[in-house]
Every structure is written in structure tokens, then in C-alpha cells.
Design a protein around this motif. Structure first.
Motif, PDB file in Angstrom:
ATOM      1  N   TYR A  24      24.009 -49.381 -33.985  1.00  0.00           N
ATOM      2  CA  TYR A  24      23.220 -48.172 -33.759  1.00  0.00           C
ATOM      3  C   TYR A  24      22.289 -48.412 -32.576  1.00  0.00           C
ATOM      4  O   TYR A  24      21.709 -49.488 -32.445  1.00  0.00           O
ATOM      5  N   VAL A  31      20.483 -51.812 -33.401  1.00  0.00           N
ATOM      6  CA  VAL A  31      20.617 -52.381 -34.744  1.00  0.00           C
ATOM      7  C   VAL A  31      22.095 -52.666 -34.997  1.00  0.00           C
ATOM      8  O   VAL A  31      22.926 -51.770 -34.884  1.00  0.00           O
ATOM      9  N   ALA A  33      24.425 -52.941 -37.577  1.00  0.00           N
ATOM     10  CA  ALA A  33      24.522 -52.639 -39.015  1.00  0.00           C
ATOM     11  C   ALA A  33      25.702 -53.367 -39.647  1.00  0.00           C
ATOM     12  O   ALA A  33      25.646 -53.777 -40.806  1.00  0.00           O
ATOM     13  N   PRO A  52      20.984 -56.864 -49.994  1.00  0.00           N
ATOM     14  CA  PRO A  52      19.645 -56.277 -49.883  1.00  0.00           C
ATOM     15  C   PRO A  52      19.679 -54.928 -49.183  1.00  0.00           C
ATOM     16  O   PRO A  52      20.649 -54.617 -48.478  1.00  0.00           O
ATOM     17  N   SER A  53      18.611 -54.172 -49.339  1.00  0.00           N
ATOM     18  CA  SER A  53      18.470 -52.903 -48.648  1.00  0.00           C
ATOM     19  C   SER A  53      18.566 -53.145 -47.147  1.00  0.00           C
ATOM     20  O   SER A  53      17.964 -54.083 -46.627  1.00  0.00           O
ATOM     21  N   GLY A  54      19.371 -52.332 -46.464  1.00  0.00           N
ATOM     22  CA  GLY A  54      19.520 -52.484 -45.015  1.00  0.00           C
ATOM     23  C   GLY A  54      20.579 -53.489 -44.607  1.00  0.00           C
ATOM     24  O   GLY A  54      20.773 -53.754 -43.415  1.00  0.00           O
ATOM     25  N   SER A  55      21.308 -54.061 -45.585  1.00  0.00           N
ATOM     26  CA  SER A  55      22.299 -55.086 -45.245  1.00  0.00           C
ATOM     27  C   SER A  55      23.603 -54.494 -44.708  1.00  0.00           C
ATOM     28  O   SER A  55      24.465 -55.235 -44.235  1.00  0.00           O
ATOM     29  N   GLY A  56      23.764 -53.171 -44.823  1.00  0.00           N
ATOM     30  CA  GLY A  56      24.949 -52.525 -44.264  1.00  0.00           C
ATOM     31  C   GLY A  56      25.939 -51.994 -45.287  1.00  0.00           C
ATOM     32  O   GLY A  56      27.053 -51.588 -44.935  1.00  0.00           O
ATOM     33  N   LYS A  57      25.526 -51.950 -46.534  1.00  0.00           N
ATOM     34  CA  LYS A  57      26.448 -51.517 -47.610  1.00  0.00           C
ATOM     35  C   LYS A  57      26.947 -50.084 -47.378  1.00  0.00           C
ATOM     36  O   LYS A  57      28.159 -49.827 -47.396  1.00  0.00           O
ATOM     37  N   SER A  58      26.006 -49.164 -47.179  1.00  0.00           N
ATOM     38  CA  SER A  58      26.417 -47.763 -46.995  1.00  0.00           C
ATOM     39  C   SER A  58      27.219 -47.607 -45.714  1.00  0.00           C
ATOM     40  O   SER A  58      28.214 -46.868 -45.676  1.00  0.00           O
ATOM     41  N   THR A  59      26.795 -48.309 -44.672  1.00  0.00           N
ATOM     42  CA  THR A  59      27.515 -48.220 -43.398  1.00  0.00           C
ATOM     43  C   THR A  59      28.957 -48.687 -43.564  1.00  0.00           C
ATOM     44  O   THR A  59      29.896 -48.036 -43.085  1.00  0.00           O
TER      45      THR A  59
HETATM   46  N1  LIG Z   1      21.712 -43.457 -38.365  1.00  0.00           N
HETATM   47  C1  LIG Z   1      21.165 -44.667 -38.154  1.00  0.00           C
HETATM   48  N2  LIG Z   1      20.507 -44.934 -37.015  1.00  0.00           N
HETATM   49  C2  LIG Z   1      19.973 -46.151 -36.768  1.00  0.00           C
HETATM   50  N3  LIG Z   1      20.040 -47.172 -37.630  1.00  0.00           N
HETATM   51  C3  LIG Z   1      20.684 -46.973 -38.796  1.00  0.00           C
HETATM   52  C4  LIG Z   1      21.268 -45.711 -39.126  1.00  0.00           C
HETATM   53  N4  LIG Z   1      21.834 -45.814 -40.351  1.00  0.00           N
HETATM   54  C5  LIG Z   1      21.608 -47.078 -40.770  1.00  0.00           C
HETATM   55  N5  LIG Z   1      20.916 -47.774 -39.843  1.00  0.00           N
HETATM   56  C6  LIG Z   1      20.500 -49.185 -39.921  1.00  0.00           C
HETATM   57  O1  LIG Z   1      21.653 -49.977 -40.180  1.00  0.00           O
HETATM   58  C7  LIG Z   1      21.360 -51.007 -41.112  1.00  0.00           C
HETATM   59  C8  LIG Z   1      22.265 -50.894 -42.333  1.00  0.00           C
HETATM   60  O2  LIG Z   1      21.959 -49.698 -43.039  1.00  0.00           O
HETATM   61  P1  LIG Z   1      22.674 -49.274 -44.390  1.00  0.00           P
HETATM   62  O3  LIG Z   1      24.140 -49.390 -44.219  1.00  0.00           O
HETATM   63  O4  LIG Z   1      22.154 -47.943 -44.794  1.00  0.00           O
HETATM   64  O5  LIG Z   1      22.167 -50.399 -45.409  1.00  0.00           O
HETATM   65  P2  LIG Z   1      22.238 -50.433 -47.012  1.00  0.00           P
HETATM   66  O6  LIG Z   1      23.114 -49.331 -47.486  1.00  0.00           O
HETATM   67  O7  LIG Z   1      22.739 -51.796 -47.338  1.00  0.00           O
HETATM   68  O8  LIG Z   1      20.811 -50.264 -47.464  1.00  0.00           O
HETATM   69  C9  LIG Z   1      19.872 -50.885 -41.434  1.00  0.00           C
HETATM   70  O9  LIG Z   1      19.156 -51.747 -40.584  1.00  0.00           O
HETATM   71  C10 LIG Z   1      19.581 -49.447 -41.092  1.00  0.00           C
HETATM   72  O10 LIG Z   1      18.231 -49.293 -40.746  1.00  0.00           O
END
Ligand SMILES: Nc1ncnc2c1ncn2[C@@H]1O[C@H](COP(=O)(O)OP(=O)(O)O)[C@@H](O)[C@H]1O
Ligand SMILES: [Mg+2]
Length: 256
Positions: A24, A31, A33, A52-59
Motif C-alpha cells: 500500500y 506499507v 501488507a 496479530p492485528s495488522g499482520s495481513g490476515k484480511s489482505t
Molecule cells: N487500504 C489500505 N491502505 C493502506 N494500508 C492498509 C490498507 N489496508 C490495510 N493496510 C495495512 O496493511 C497491513 C495489513 O492489514 P490487514 O490485512 O487489515 O491486517 P489484519 O487483518 O491482520 O489485521 C496493516 O499494516 C494495515 O495498516
């Protein structure tokens, strides 16, 4: 119910990410991700993704499910490479091959439970297989709730409708992002039980993002992410073994 013999199912890949990266932003605000993630999701396997939160699971989930674009690497669903698809083809693939269960149940309030379950197929102009539909509805225990609207159902029942909706179209793979995040522990346990049954009894492939070790213990396998990378994998998880792993990562994070 399943057509392929067990040996095939356990070796066939429902979805695969190869050297998948997602970046991103640019320059100083960049970042990473996902950092060259390679992972297979095998047919009739239930995988939990933790970290952990922010580790990239949703991505990771969104990229593999064709809901988000990626920066490099490749993703395939079944035999189809997502990177080669045009928008329209990707939309069709999502509709035909992928089921979703979200934390918010995402049901349409004006439709009955049954109408919500068959909605994706109705939109696709496909006739639901009656026998399969009955199997799915029976499994999630909704047979006597089919004419109810979402507002007339408990949270757990609404999520069961969402599970049935995902299963009804017989997708190649079902993705859930914290599917029990809004449920009390008892309703959550029910929904997780149905997801596990769908894998064991119906041969469904399920990938679920969760932060809850108890939820992860329903899966056949847990994949751990940290800083956009896969750092560990556990087969046959128990809540205790998952919790232990999480503690180890926390400890490492603090000392490094
Ligand atoms: N649309 C976006 N723009 C910029 N950074 C993003 C965006 N979506 C996610 N991130 C960043 O990518 C990383 C992984 O996010 P995410 O996949 O949501 O983590 P998780 O689901 O594990 O909490 C985090 O650092 C988050 O801040
Ligand atoms: Mg997330």
C-alpha cells in the motif's frame, strides 16, 4: 455428497497464492501488507489464518478471494489464475466459485431466510439444487426458520443463514473474516461446528481469519502470519497449542 474420492480431495488445491505481495502507498508511507506469501488451501480442508492485528490476515484473504488486487505474485482458484482475468470475469468467478461469510452477517433485511440463502444463485440465474439445499439447511438447523426475516432471528441464527448461503452454491472455497466475531461463545461454537461439518461431511474447503484460539481449534490447520509473512503452520490445532504459539510470537516480538 462429495464427488471426488478422498485421495483426490486431499491432494487437489482449491486455492493457491505464490510469492504474493501487496504493497500500500509509496515512498515513506509505504506499507508492505503481504511479503511474498506462498500458501496452498487444499480441497476439503479447514484452514484458520491467525496473527496479530495488522499482520495481513484480511489482505491475504481479500487477495486470494479476488476482492482486492495484489502488487506481485500470483493467485489461483482451482485452475484459474486471477491475474489473467478481466474485471467482469473476476466478478463471475467470485460469484460462481467463492462463498463469503463476514463478521457482519450481511443479510438483506426484507428477504426471508430462504430468500437470503438462494439470493446469490438467483442473481446468477442459477436454479438451486433442491436436494443439496435441503442438506445444507438441515445441517445448519434452519428448516423451521426459513420464512423468518433476519430481524426475527438471533445473531447466531442469522450467521447460520449466512453459512447456508455460502454453502448453497457449492463454491470451490469459502472465506470467512472473523465469522464468529459478533456472536456469543455458544452461537459461535455452533457456527464453527457447522463450518467444520461442511468440510468433513460435504467436502467443502474453508479458510477462516480469526484471532480466537478456540475458533482456530475447529480448523484442520492454522497458518500464522506476522508482518505480512507466514511464520508458522500447525496441523491438528488445539486451543492450548494455538495459544502457546501466539505467546511465543509475542515474546519474540518483544525481544527483537
Ligand atoms: N487500504 C489500505 N491502505 C493502506 N494500508 C492498509 C490498507 N489496508 C490495510 N493496510 C495495512 O496493511 C497491513 C495489513 O492489514 P490487514 O490485512 O487489515 O491486517 P489484519 O487483518 O491482520 O489485521 C496493516 O499494516 C494495515 O495498516
Ligand atoms: Mg483484519
Amino acid at each position: 455428497m462429495t464427488t471426488a474420492p478422498l485421495a483426490d480431495r486431499t491432494t487437489a488445491v482449491a486455492a493457491r497464492a505464490t510469492e504474493l505481495s501487496k504493497i500500500y502507498g509509496q515512498g515513506e508511507t509505504q506499507v508492505v501488507a503481504l511479503d511474498r506469501v506462498s500458501v496452498d488451501f487444499r480441497q476439503a480442508e479447514f484452514t484458520a489464518i491467525m496473527g496479530p492485528s495488522g499482520s495481513g490476515k484480511s489482505t491475504l484473504m481479500h487477495c486470494v478471494a479476488g476482492l482486492d488486487t495484489f502488487s506481485s505474485g500470483s493467485v489461483r482458484i482451482g485452475d484459474t489464475e486471477l491475474g489473467a482475468l478481466k474485471d467482469k470475469q473476476l466478478t463471475r468467478l467470485r460469484r460462481d466459485k467463492i462463498g463469503f461469510i463476514f463478521q457482519a452477517f450481511n443479510l438483506l433485511p426484507t428477504l426471508s431466510a430462504l430468500e437470503n440463502i438462494t439470493l446469490p444463485m438467483d442473481i446468477a440465474g442459477r436454479k438451486p439444487d433442491k436436494q443439496w439445499l435441503d442438506t445444507v439447511i438441515g445441517m445448519v438447523g434452519l428448516a423451521d426458520r426459513l420464512s423468518h426475516r433476519p430481524a426475527q432471528l438471533s445473531g447466531g441464527q442469522q450467521q447460520r443463514v449466512a453459512v447456508a448461503r455460502a454453502l448453497a452454491a457449492r463454491p470451490e472455497i469459502i472465506f470467512g473474516d472473523e465469522p464468529t466475531g459478533n456472536l456469543d461463545s455458544r452461537s459461535g461454537a455452533e457456527v464453527l461446528g457447522f463450518l467444520r461439518n461442511s468440510v468433513r461431511e460435504l467436502g467443502q474447503t474453508v479458510v477462516m481469519v480469526t484471532h480466537d484460539p478456540v475458533a482456530a481449534a475447529y480448523a484442520d490447520r492454522v497458518v500464522f502470519l506476522a508482518d505480512g509473512r507466514i511464520v508458522d503452520e500447525v496441523y491438528g490445532p488445539t486451543a492450548d497449542s494455538v495459544l502457546d504459539r501466539m505467546k511465543q510470537f509475542d515474546a519474540k516480538g518483544r525481544t527483537s
